[in-house]
Design an enzyme around this catalytic site. Structure first.
Site, PDB file in Angstrom:
ATOM      1  CB  CYS A  50       3.756  88.785  10.487  1.00 47.17           C
ATOM      2  SG  CYS A  50       4.702  89.542  11.839  1.00 47.17           S
ATOM      3  CB  CYS A  78       3.955  95.529  10.547  1.00 48.51           C
ATOM      4  SG  CYS A  78       3.478  95.752  12.265  1.00 48.51           S
ATOM      5  CG  HIS A 110       8.538  96.737  14.045  1.00 49.13           C
ATOM      6  ND1 HIS A 110       8.341  97.165  12.749  1.00 49.13           N
ATOM      7  CD2 HIS A 110       7.485  95.903  14.327  1.00 49.13           C
ATOM      8  CE1 HIS A 110       7.235  96.614  12.273  1.00 49.13           C
ATOM      9  NE2 HIS A 110       6.693  95.861  13.214  1.00 49.13           N
TER      10      HIS A 110
END
Length: 389
Positions: free
Chosen positions: A375, A91, A345
């Site tokens: 994260c 990510c 996202h």
């Protein structure tokens, strides 16, 4: 001494990562090409001067394979002489691209670089790069973690249990994200960062009318009898409403040496001040933002009180709320224009999306220092500090 500055930052609107999403018809190479083209146009920089284009993409398979960043740069009309590469830190892939671009500038290897990212989750769903029945981890990991690793949703549940984050707290945080994002859109605060694409002008997942009452009616998203037996402490409070959705989108930032910006007559949005990356427990996996925050502050010689704005990626409400408990940060300074729960996202694009939103928010609010952290799967996290100049 050389410094590295951001002089322009743009992103697409973020669409739902589903076949009926607003951007599902756009090839991921074209999503990224749109931001690269807009970045060059808005900055006025001669693209011949760009030393490298570094892009993040998580699922590098199918239509996002073969070094997507290179073909996006070519599709955007950049000269063939401008190189490009695609990186994967899950990510945080495009935040890592920012780190690499800035570090290249600071070292003198680059004068101008682009950091960017893209993910089309409607066309390349998560885990598309792992064929069914294949093990991406190998026997060494099985030996080191004999009980087995877990999916991110289970990690989010374990975090909620460990830090005693309640369903009500997670839902309230999610509602706040949507309201902040809606307010920012209504106030025109995203206008400078968003590059409309094929009639899509706004983020598709923002729900200004959502409420804690609505979210309270959603079922747990990750309940599993096997994990329930293994982890009896889990209360199964993570839902689709207090977690980020799946999305399509792209983003890009233009990084260069401060002296280069001065020579070209460009006004920097912010200076890239300090960087940190860290590993953490791959079972909890999403808690690396805590040590990463501590590490980057230490490297910067700053304290939490020096930071005016934070961007902490909202993969799940529990992640941000646990981070807040550990750091003591003021939530009024965190994701002030909403976060991934509302905005979306699109994995590989999220790092530079956060940076894009952050540098514009810094200017709008007169913030001196800002901190961004994310994260990442596998127990990883990136953090960086930006300074307005």
């Amino acid at each position: 001494m050389r410094d590295a500055v951001v002089v322009e930052a743009v992103r697409t609107p973020i669409g739902k990562g589903k076949p009926n999403g607003a951007l599902a018809h756009v090839h991921p190479v074209e999503l990224l090409a749109h931001t690269l083209r807009t970045l060059v146009e808005r900055s006025g920089v001669d693209p011949e001067l760009i030393d490298d284009v570094i892009g993040g993409t998580v699922d590098q398979v199918g239509e996002q394979a073969m070094n997507t960043t290179r073909y996006a740069a070519l599709s955007a009309g950049l000269p063939e002489s401008v190189p490009a590469t695609t990186v994967d830190r899950q990510c945080g892939s495009s935040q890592q691209a920012v780190h690499f671009a800035a570090q290249g500038v600071l070292s003198g290897a680059y004068d101008i670089a682009v950091a960017c990212g893209v993910e089309s989750m409607s066309r390349v769903p998560m885990w598309s790069n792992v064929p069914e029945g294949k093990d991406p981890f190998g026997p060494g990991i099985a030996a080191r973690y004999p009980e087995g690793l877990v999916p991110q949703g289970i990690s989010a549940e374990l975090i909620a249990a460990k830090w005693s984050v309640t369903r009500e707290q997670m839902d309230a945080f999610a509602v706040s994200s949507h309201r902040r994002a809606a307010a920012a859109w209504d106030a025109g605060l995203f206008d400078a960062e968003v590059a409309p694409l094929e009639g899509v002008t706004r983020d598709e997942c923002v729900r200004p009318g959502t409420s804690t009452e609505v979210l309270a009616g959603l079922r747990p998203a990750y309940h599993d009898p096997g994990f329930a037996e293994r982890f009896p402490q889990i209360e199964w409070n993570v839902t689709a409403g207090n977690a980020s959705p799946v999305n399509d989108g792209a983003s890009a930032v233009l990084v260069m040496a401060g002296e280069t910006a001065a020579r070209l007559g460009l006004r920097p949005l912010a200076r890239l001040h300090s960087f940190a990356v860290t590993g953490s427990d791959p079972l909890l996996m999403l808690t690396g933002v805590v040590p990463a925050t501590e590490k980057v502050l230490r490297r910067a010689g700053l304290s939490l009180d020096d930071i005016d704005l934070f961007e902490v990626n909202e993969a799940f409400s529990s992640v941000v709320l646990a981070w807040q408990q550990e750091t003591g940060a003021d939530l009024d300074k965190v994701n002030v224009h909403g976060g991934a729960i509302a905005l979306g996202h699109p994995l590989g694009a999220s790092g530079t999306r956060l940076t894009t939103t952050l540098v514009h928010a810094m200017r709008e609010r007169g913030a001196r220092y800002a901190l961004q952290t994310m994260c990442e799967a596998g127990g990883l996290a990136n953090a960086m500090i930006l300074e307005r100049i």
